[in-house]
Design a protein around this motif. Sequence first.
Motif, PDB file in Angstrom:
ATOM      1  N   HIS A  44       0.487  -7.208  -8.366  1.00  0.00           N
ATOM      2  CA  HIS A  44       1.085  -8.122  -7.391  1.00  0.00           C
ATOM      3  C   HIS A  44       0.338  -8.080  -6.061  1.00  0.00           C
ATOM      4  CE1 HIS A  44       5.325  -8.627  -9.360  1.00  0.00           C
ATOM      5  NE2 HIS A  44       4.357  -9.189 -10.045  1.00  0.00           N
ATOM      6  N   LYS A  45      -0.085  -6.886  -5.648  1.00  0.00           N
ATOM      7  CA  LYS A  45      -0.834  -6.796  -4.394  1.00  0.00           C
ATOM      8  C   LYS A  45      -2.164  -7.534  -4.520  1.00  0.00           C
ATOM      9  CE  LYS A  45      -3.341  -4.070  -1.133  1.00  0.00           C
ATOM     10  NZ  LYS A  45      -4.220  -2.949  -0.946  1.00  0.00           N
ATOM     11  N   GLU A  46      -2.871  -7.325  -5.623  1.00  0.00           N
ATOM     12  CA  GLU A  46      -4.154  -7.998  -5.827  1.00  0.00           C
ATOM     13  C   GLU A  46      -3.982  -9.515  -5.811  1.00  0.00           C
ATOM     14  OE1 GLU A  46      -5.429  -6.265  -9.511  1.00  0.00           O
ATOM     15  OE2 GLU A  46      -6.143  -4.422  -8.532  1.00  0.00           O
ATOM     16  N   GLN A  47      -2.941 -10.013  -6.486  1.00  0.00           N
ATOM     17  CA  GLN A  47      -2.684 -11.451  -6.522  1.00  0.00           C
ATOM     18  C   GLN A  47      -2.295 -11.971  -5.146  1.00  0.00           C
ATOM     19  OE1 GLN A  47      -3.095 -13.549  -9.302  1.00  0.00           O
ATOM     20  NE2 GLN A  47      -3.006 -15.056  -7.656  1.00  0.00           N
ATOM     21  N   PHE A  48      -1.453 -11.205  -4.437  1.00  0.00           N
ATOM     22  CA  PHE A  48      -1.046 -11.612  -3.094  1.00  0.00           C
ATOM     23  C   PHE A  48      -2.256 -11.714  -2.171  1.00  0.00           C
ATOM     24  CE2 PHE A  48       0.197 -10.581   1.275  1.00  0.00           C
ATOM     25  CZ  PHE A  48       1.054 -11.644   1.519  1.00  0.00           C
ATOM     26  N   VAL A  49      -3.140 -10.719  -2.221  1.00  0.00           N
ATOM     27  CA  VAL A  49      -4.336 -10.731  -1.375  1.00  0.00           C
ATOM     28  C   VAL A  49      -5.223 -11.929  -1.728  1.00  0.00           C
ATOM     29  CG1 VAL A  49      -6.492  -9.497  -0.865  1.00  0.00           C
ATOM     30  CG2 VAL A  49      -4.316  -8.267  -0.836  1.00  0.00           C
ATOM     31  N   ARG A  50      -5.450 -12.157  -3.019  1.00  0.00           N
ATOM     32  CA  ARG A  50      -6.267 -13.313  -3.435  1.00  0.00           C
ATOM     33  C   ARG A  50      -5.686 -14.620  -2.911  1.00  0.00           C
ATOM     34  NH1 ARG A  50      -6.946 -10.669  -8.324  1.00  0.00           N
ATOM     35  NH2 ARG A  50      -5.174 -11.739  -9.242  1.00  0.00           N
TER      36      ARG A  50
ATOM     37  N   ASP B  16       0.830  -1.212   0.000  1.00  0.00           N
ATOM     38  CA  ASP B  16       0.000   0.000   0.000  1.00  0.00           C
ATOM     39  C   ASP B  16       0.863   1.260   0.000  1.00  0.00           C
ATOM     40  OD1 ASP B  16      -2.434  -1.301  -0.118  1.00  0.00           O
ATOM     41  OD2 ASP B  16      -2.762  -1.270   2.050  1.00  0.00           O
ATOM     42  N   HIS B  17       1.938   1.242   0.776  1.00  0.00           N
ATOM     43  CA  HIS B  17       2.838   2.401   0.815  1.00  0.00           C
ATOM     44  C   HIS B  17       3.533   2.584  -0.537  1.00  0.00           C
ATOM     45  CE1 HIS B  17       2.233   3.267   5.004  1.00  0.00           C
ATOM     46  NE2 HIS B  17       2.654   2.073   5.376  1.00  0.00           N
ATOM     47  N   MET B  18       3.961   1.485  -1.135  1.00  0.00           N
ATOM     48  CA  MET B  18       4.610   1.570  -2.447  1.00  0.00           C
ATOM     49  C   MET B  18       3.635   2.135  -3.487  1.00  0.00           C
ATOM     50  SD  MET B  18       6.675  -2.049  -2.407  1.00  0.00           S
ATOM     51  CE  MET B  18       7.474  -1.864  -3.997  1.00  0.00           C
ATOM     52  N   ILE B  19       2.399   1.679  -3.428  1.00  0.00           N
ATOM     53  CA  ILE B  19       1.378   2.150  -4.379  1.00  0.00           C
ATOM     54  C   ILE B  19       1.069   3.626  -4.139  1.00  0.00           C
ATOM     55  CG2 ILE B  19      -1.061   1.888  -5.032  1.00  0.00           C
ATOM     56  CD1 ILE B  19      -0.601  -1.200  -4.516  1.00  0.00           C
ATOM     57  N   ALA B  20       1.068   4.054  -2.865  1.00  0.00           N
ATOM     58  CA  ALA B  20       0.811   5.463  -2.559  1.00  0.00           C
ATOM     59  C   ALA B  20       1.920   6.359  -3.117  1.00  0.00           C
ATOM     60  CB  ALA B  20       0.676   5.658  -1.044  1.00  0.00           C
ATOM     61  N   ILE B  21       3.150   5.870  -3.093  1.00  0.00           N
ATOM     62  CA  ILE B  21       4.274   6.648  -3.622  1.00  0.00           C
ATOM     63  C   ILE B  21       4.205   6.722  -5.143  1.00  0.00           C
ATOM     64  CG2 ILE B  21       6.795   6.646  -3.918  1.00  0.00           C
ATOM     65  CD1 ILE B  21       6.911   5.379  -1.066  1.00  0.00           C
ATOM     66  N   ASN B  22       3.953   5.580  -5.775  1.00  0.00           N
ATOM     67  CA  ASN B  22       3.888   5.521  -7.229  1.00  0.00           C
ATOM     68  C   ASN B  22       3.057   4.294  -7.613  1.00  0.00           C
ATOM     69  OD1 ASN B  22       4.237   5.629  -9.971  1.00  0.00           O
ATOM     70  ND2 ASN B  22       6.436   5.281  -9.936  1.00  0.00           N
ATOM     71  N   PRO B  23       1.828   4.495  -8.056  1.00  0.00           N
ATOM     72  CA  PRO B  23       0.933   3.360  -8.328  1.00  0.00           C
ATOM     73  C   PRO B  23       1.288   2.602  -9.619  1.00  0.00           C
ATOM     74  CG  PRO B  23      -0.180   5.410  -8.836  1.00  0.00           C
ATOM     75  CD  PRO B  23       1.158   5.777  -8.257  1.00  0.00           C
ATOM     76  N   LEU B  24       2.443   1.979  -9.609  1.00  0.00           N
ATOM     77  CA  LEU B  24       2.855   1.193 -10.763  1.00  0.00           C
ATOM     78  C   LEU B  24       1.881   0.025 -10.963  1.00  0.00           C
ATOM     79  CD1 LEU B  24       6.692   0.998 -10.057  1.00  0.00           C
ATOM     80  CD2 LEU B  24       5.562   2.358 -11.827  1.00  0.00           C
ATOM     81  N   PRO B  25       1.398  -0.165 -12.169  1.00  0.00           N
ATOM     82  CA  PRO B  25       0.433  -1.251 -12.420  1.00  0.00           C
ATOM     83  C   PRO B  25       0.937  -2.625 -11.982  1.00  0.00           C
ATOM     84  CG  PRO B  25       0.543   0.201 -14.323  1.00  0.00           C
ATOM     85  CD  PRO B  25       1.631   0.641 -13.376  1.00  0.00           C
TER      86      PRO B  25
END
Length: 172
Positions: free
Chosen positions: A148-154, A134-143
Amino acid sequence: KNRLLDLDELYTFDYAVLDILLDPIPDQFSTEYLLQIFNSTIKKLKIISNAAPTIHQAVSFLGTAIRILSTRGEYALAEDCVKKVYKLLNDTPMVAMINPYFQMIIAFQEAHNLLRQNKVEGIDKAHHIIRTLDHMIAINPLPRIVKHKEQFVRDTLLLNKTGLPIDLKGGE
C-alpha cells in the motif's frame, strides 16, 4: 450490476462486488447513484458498528467512491465524502477500532483529491501518510502495508503537479 441498482440495502457481498466493478470501470455508475450508496453506507455503518466483515467491505467501498468522485473532477463532493467518513469514525468509535487502517484508506483518497486540484495541502497530507506508513512498517513489516505504501507513493508522485517535492523517506 443491474441487481445492485435495484437494491434498497447492500450487504457485505454487495460492497465487495461494487468495489470490484468500480475499480476497472469507474464510469459505469452515475455520480448520483454513487452518492446514494455512499450516504446509505454511512447511515448503515452507524447502526452496524459491530459487524466487522461488513464494515471492512463498506469502508473499502467508501474509499473507492471518494477516489472515483475525485477522478471525475467532483472535488468538492469527494471532500464532502471524506468529511462524512471522518465524522463517522469520530462518532462511531467501534468502526475505527475494528481496523484503524480504515482512516488511512480515506486519508489516501483525501491527499490525492487535494493533489488533483493542485493544492499544496495534499503534499502535507501525503508526507504525514508516508511517515505513518513508515512507522507501521517499522513496527511490523506486513507485506500488505508495504504494498500500500509503494502504491500510495507511486500514485502521489503521478498526481503531484505542485512543483513541490514529496518526502519519500518520511523524515521528520
